[in-house]
Structure formats: C-alpha cells, structure tokens
Design an enzyme around this catalytic site. Structure first.
Site, PDB file in Angstrom:
ATOM      1  N   ARG A 190      -6.289  -5.501  -0.444  1.00 59.28           N
ATOM      2  CA  ARG A 190      -7.722  -5.233  -0.409  1.00 59.28           C
ATOM      3  C   ARG A 190      -8.051  -3.752  -0.269  1.00 59.28           C
ATOM      4  NH1 ARG A 190      -9.651  -8.748   3.600  1.00 59.28           N
ATOM      5  NH2 ARG A 190     -10.096 -10.312   2.031  1.00 59.28           N
TER       6      ARG A 190
ATOM      7  N   HIS B  14       3.095  -9.486   1.160  1.00 60.76           N
ATOM      8  CA  HIS B  14       2.801  -8.538   2.228  1.00 60.76           C
ATOM      9  C   HIS B  14       4.076  -8.040   2.902  1.00 60.76           C
ATOM     10  CE1 HIS B  14       0.970  -7.519   6.302  1.00 60.76           C
ATOM     11  NE2 HIS B  14       0.203  -6.852   5.475  1.00 60.76           N
TER      12      HIS B  14
ATOM     13  N   ARG C  76       0.868  -1.186   0.000  1.00 60.34           N
ATOM     14  CA  ARG C  76       0.000   0.000   0.000  1.00 60.34           C
ATOM     15  C   ARG C  76       0.900   1.229   0.000  1.00 60.34           C
ATOM     16  NH1 ARG C  76      -5.098  -2.007   1.389  1.00 60.34           N
ATOM     17  NH2 ARG C  76      -5.106  -3.758   2.864  1.00 60.34           N
TER      18      ARG C  76
END
Length: 711
Positions: free
Chosen positions: A409, A439, A379
């Site tokens: 997400r 991640h 992100r």
C-alpha cells in the site's frame, strides 16, 4: 485444533481495532507535548500524528464507509457495527485534531519564537517590509505556476486531488452586485511550502498558502474576492482489485492508482471561521457529511513540520544524530560468505548498519561462484542499491528471481517501476500471488563451493529498504544453515510454481502453517502451567488484533502463564482484567525510531525457543499474506534476542502501559533508574565496536608461543 472457549471471545473482552489505532496516535502526540524533548523533535512527532491520521482516513475510515454503503452490519470482535465504529471514530478524531492544534498553537509556536524562529500565522501579521518581500516572491515565483479555476455554468466544479492543498474563494464581478461565484486555486506542490523571509536577529518563515491567499485577488481580475480560505480533502485510497478478473495485475494496479486520486471524499479540512456560503458550496459539491468536516485553527496538513525539522541552523534544538554501527562479525578482512560460514549472524537495525544486507546482494551479484539469487521485495528505497545489484547479477548471467509485491500500500507505483526495471535487466519477475500479499523478507543465494553447492540466506523482520533501515528498528539473520537453506528453496519454489513442501525443517510460513504454529506454542505454555511447570511468553509485535491468538493468550493467562507483550500500535487485547488477563502486561514504546521488530519467546519448560518473523498477530498476516517465521538457533544469538526483549520490558522512559479500559499511561519512574531501550541499544552498539577494535590492537592479540616438550 482445540476449540476456543466462548468465555474468551465475548465482545467486552476486546478493544475495537480502529479506536486502538487512534490511541497509538495519541501516544505519538504525547511525545509532541513532552517539554523535556528537544523542540524540533516535538515538531517531528506532531508531523507524524498528522501523517498517520491521513492514512487512517484514506484506508480504515474509507473501508468502514464502504461497508456502510454495502449494507454490511456484522459486528467486529468488540461488538461494534461499521456505522457505530464511524460514530466513535468521528468523536475521537475531532478530539485528537483539537489537541494537535492546541499543541501547535499554545506550546510549539511560542517555544519556536523564543528560540529565534517566527512562523507567520496569518499574512495579515506581516510587517510592511515583510509584505513587500512576500509580494515580490509571489510575482516572481508563484504567480506563473498557478492556475485559477472559476466555477460557473460553462465550467463545472473541478476534480480536486486527494490530499492536495487548495484555496477556495467567493468572488463577484464588480459590476454585478448580487451574483456570487465560486473559484479556487491549487497550492502547487512543486514549490516549497515553507518560504523564508530575510530578517534581522531572528528567522522568519511563512507558508505558501498564506502568500497565495494574500495575493488571491490578482488571480481573478475584474472580480472582488469576498472570502478566501485554504481547504484540503481526503479521499478513499483503498484499492479495490479483482485479481481473478485481472488479466494483467500490473496494468490493473496502474489503472486503480489513477482512480485513487478521485475516490469518495471522506474528510474535509478547512480553515476555522470560513465564510458559511463557501463552506456550504464545498459541502454540497463534495457530498460530504458534517461530521467529516474539520474546522482547523491553524495551518492545514501539519506534515509540513517534517520539512520545518529539516531547516538548517537549528541542530541545537534536535536530538543528536545517531550513526548505525558496523556489526563486529564483519570487522575483519574476510568476505561476507566466509563470515557467514563461521556461524549465524544477528543484525539489529538501525543500531547496527544495514550495509551487510546490501553487501550480501552486491557481493553475490559479482561473485563468479554464485549461481542464483532469489529475493522478495515489498518496499524498497527510491534509489535502491539492492535492485541495482539484482539487475547487475542478471546482466552477469546469473539466475535471478524476484517477487515484487505490487500491492504494497502506497508503494504500488514505486514497485511497478522497479518491477519493469528488473524485467528489462533480465531478471525473472513475478508480481505476487493471487489473493495474497507477499510480506516475507527473504533472500537466497546459491553458491558453488569446493565441497558442493551451499545456500546462504538472509531472513528479516523489515523491508529491503536501505533508507528506512536507518529509522525503523528491525532484526535479521544471515545464515548458511542447511535446513534453513532447504526451506528457503521450498519457499521460492512455492512462490514461483505450484510446489508445496511435504514438511518444513525450521521455517513456519503463512498463510497455511503459521497460525497453527503460534497457537500450538501458546497452548504448549498453557499445558506446562497447568502441569505446575510454569509458563512464560514474551512477544514483540507491531499489532495484535487476531481473535484466536488473543483468546489463546487469555486462556494461557488464566492457566498461570506469565505473558509480557510489547505492541507498538493496535492492540485489541484487554490487559490486567481479573480472571481473564491478570497475568498479561502490554506496553507500547514510542521513540525516535519506529519499532518494527517481531520477536517471540516461549519458555518451553526451561528449553526456551526464540523466533523472529515478518508477521504480526493480525488476521491479514496469518491468513492473507505470505509471511515467514524463523528460529534463532544459535545459543549466543538467542541470548541477544532475549536481551532485546528484556531491555524493552525495562524501558520506563518511552514505554506506555496498557490499562484494562484500553487507555495507556506512562510507567511510574519515581525512585527508579531511568531506562530508554533505544538509547541503551545505541550505546551497546557503540561499545561493541570499541570492544572489537580494542581486541584487534597488537598488544591485545594472542601470541602463539610453542611449548618445549621433553623427549
């Protein structure tokens, strides 16, 4: 791997994941109800509870409904089948929403009025002058944007966007007495939802939907509006992607994002006392279960309170702002690579600035000695300086490899755009790995120096997002340790090709190695305790719901290992249960910053080991994601990491202590000094900068005086 004793895996020894998640929202709501906090901070916390509940329904409730539709009946680790979970969730979420609006109506609204801010609850409450202003505002600013939609034999029921705010109306033609029609209008998200009305002596605001409802009759000329009520629906937003069948993952995700807007309706929020005929029509058209309908006593979608928090002129009702401090290791004239060569550097955000991480990539992009930059992005911010630096590096001819995780997400669209930007700039971009989310947070810079090639690495617990780095607590290290550099190269080779290292020097990587490593270290403490050498584990994570990890912790507790867990959100472990977890404590800290750090301490018979990681103790992190755990090798930095854990364990202001039944209570502070971990870290960061500046003052600098020696 040792077998798990069945006594540690019984259903009664676990808390349901979804109910534990809702307990976290209750803890946030408790902050909104805390009258010792500044008033606008309470608004912020109430807004967060609403945002969290939205995501909970779109993802977790949606997933359970999919299981029920598919006939899936396998119980979870607490022994509940999907249908049973949904029933318990229904009851708990209705209670939560009732408490949200009780807090808003009975506590926050009166307090705001007392402090000079009046929120118009219903448009009927407007004075004559206020009504005239609102009507003008509607004609000039709102009416041209609206699109009223009637529903009849020639115009089917419209597709209603996920999370959009709408007004449903029951109308009839003035000439036809017995024919009732349904109509609706979407509250436009392009207009401000909070509208301020000029007033003397106090600030007055009204919500946009109230303005539209007041003037709704102007949208349906020749019709009489019998009833009009705001409503909002939540849809299934969990993407279903068959990566094996997807020829182009980027295109497949783009296609699925469009479907997200019209997934199955799983929740309907509607104004309390809505006309029954209107509600019946909505229920039928949306095909929604009665238990998924929430009658709201107040404004729908309380996330607007975050915008209210931003209103100018109320700083006295907010907590003082905090400015992230510079890390003392960089308070000199040396470049970032020189500073890293002096020794590993631990960064603690947001108490310390995220700037060194951004500068690490920026400097690498412009440094002629840098040959390659490799980075994972999960992100990033909307105007990311890191992405800009990577693009610049490629433009300067450096080798730039970026893994952009498209499956992050609710950030999928943002990441697709960044992936395309980086590709256009000449970066080598991949979109994650088949069947896995990447991640991990890692950056590798390869630099040519006088003594050969040197690898510089940043490893972190949080995202490469310079905006959230001011709001989330995270840690990272900057290092040029040769073994970590070698492991970092292996990580990127594994991601970009089919290379898998024969062994790891310092890093532990999921999904293959990390679970085994954690279990091995927990069982090592168990063995020490059984041999009379004591045993100690401290772990700080966001979530704990992995059965194998919890069972190993239960076993360690029964062996006498002292275990303190700091778990922000979901915790499926039961703490303090006799003959199971009486040596385990669990605390959750809910403060101004979102707790996001993962730190793991293992005493190891007085040879302590401290690790940080991108991973939580969840099946998804250990089995279905690429995650990295890294050791804190420098003794001084290890002490700093242990200090972070100790301060959080001492927190008695923002901590909530888990009880054996799964509930949480605030610690008893009577007769004790008040400790707020987040405030402590802010103060310590400020003091560290003062200390560093003082050491640089001329009178404090060491002066070298040559000593005369006798011949």
């Amino acid at each position: 791997m040792a077998e798990i004793d069945s006594k540690y895996t019984r259903y009664e020894n676990y808390v349901n994941r979804e109910l534990s998640w809702l307990e976290f929202d209750y803890r946030i709501l408790e902050e909104a109800r805390d009258k010792t906090l500044p008033l606008f901070e309470r608004l912020k916390f109430l807004s967060i509870t609403a945002s969290n509940l939205d995501e909970f329904f779109m993802v977790r409730v949606a997933s359970l409904k999919d299981m029920v539709h598919a006939g899936y009946t396998k119980p979870d680790l607490a022994g509940l089948k999907p249908e049973e979970q949904l029933k318990k969730i229904e009851e708990k979420t209705h209670d939560l929403v009732t408490l949200q609006y009780s807090t808003y109506n009975r506590s926050l609204l009166p307090a705001l009025r007392q402090n000079g801010l009046r929120i118009i609850v219903r448009h009927e409450d407007l004075t004559k002058e206020e009504g005239e202003y609102v009507d003008r505002y509607f004609r000039d600013n709102v009416y041209p944007v609206l699109t009223p939609m009637a529903v009849d034999s020639s115009r089917p029921f419209p597709l209603i966007y996920n999370k959009s705010l709408n007004i449903a109306a029951l109308v009839k033609e003035k000439e036809k007495e017995d024919q009732l029609d349904f109509a609706m209008v979407q509250v436009p998200s392009v207009l401000p939802r909070i509208v301020e009305i000029p007033a003397q002596g106090e600030r007055v605001v009204i919500l946009l939907e109230e303005i539209i409802e007041r003037n709704v009759s102007t949208l349906f000329v020749k019709h009489e509006v019998l009833a009009a009520h705001p409503f909002r629906i939540m849809r299934n937003a969990d993407l279903s992607i068959d990566e094996d069948e997807a020829e182009d993952l980027l295109k497949e995700i783009e296609k699925q994002l469009k479907k997200r807007r019209w997934g199955e309706a799983i929740r309907l929020e509607i104004e309390e006392n809505t006309d029954k005929r209107l509600l019946k029509r909505l229920k039928k058209e949306l095909d929604i279960h009665s238990g998924d309908i929430f009658s709201i006593n107040g404004p729908l979608d309380l996330t607007f309170l975050m915008k209210m928090y931003g209103l100018a002129g109320f700083d006295h009702l907010k907590a003082p702002g905090y400015v992230p401090q510079p890390n003392p290791a960089f308070m000199n004239e040396d470049d970032i690579f020189t500073n890293i060569r002096k020794g590993d550097i631990l960064l603690h955000h947001p108490y310390e600035s995220f700037d060194p991480v951004v500068n690490f990539v920026k400097t690498a992009a412009r440094d002629p000695q840098v040959l390659a930059i490799k980075q994972t992005l999960y992100r990033v911010s909307g105007n990311s300086p890191i992405v800009a630096a990577l693009a610049e590096a490629a433009d300067r001819g450096k080798q730039v490899f970026v893994l952009v995780e498209l499956k992050a997400r609710f950030d999928e669209e943002n990441n697709i755009n960044w992936a395309k930007t980086l590709e256009k700039a000449g970066c080598h971009v991949i979109y994650g790995l088949l069947g896995l989310k990447t991640h991990s947070k890692i950056t590798l810079v390869v630099r040519r120096e006088e003594d050969g090639i040197r690898r510089y690495v940043h490893l972190g617990t949080g995202n490469y997002n310079d905006s959230t780095a001011k709001l989330y607590t995270d840690c990272g290290i900057l290092t040029c340790h040769p073994q970590i550099g070698e492991d970092a190269t292996a990580v990127f080779n594994m991601m970009s090709g089919y290379s898998e290292p024969l062994h790891w020097n310092q890093l532990a990587v999921a999904p293959i190695w990390l679970r085994k490593r954690f279990l091995r270290m927990i069982r090592r403490e168990t063995d020490h305790a059984r041999a009379g050498r004591g045993g100690r584990i401290i772990a700080k994570v966001n979530s704990l719901c992995d059965r194998d990890i919890i069972a190993a912790l239960y076993e360690a507790s029964c062996a006498g290992v002292k275990i303190d867990l700091i778990v922000r959100g979901i915790c499926c472990l039961r703490a303090g249960v006799p003959e199971l977890s009486e040596n385990i404590t669990v605390r959750s800290i809910v403060g101004n910053f979102l707790e996001h750090i993962r730190i793991f301490y293992f005493e190891n018979d007085e040879a302590p080991e401290v690790y940080m990681a991108s991973a939580d103790w969840m099946p998804r992190n250990l089995d279905r994601r690429v995650e990295i755990m890294f050791p804190i090798l420098d003794e001084g930095l290890r002490e700093k990491a242990i200090h972070i854990l100790e301060v959080q364990l001492a927190d008695n202001m923002k901590a909530h202590i888990l009880q054996p039944d799964g509930s949480y209570v605030k610690p008893d502070r009577r007769g004790k000094a008040h400790v707020c971990a987040q405030d402590t870290f802010c103060q310590e960061a400020v003091e560290a900068v003062k200390k560093q500046k003082a050491s640089e003052e001329p009178e404090n600098r060491r002066v070298f005086v040559p000593v005369e020696r006798e011949e």
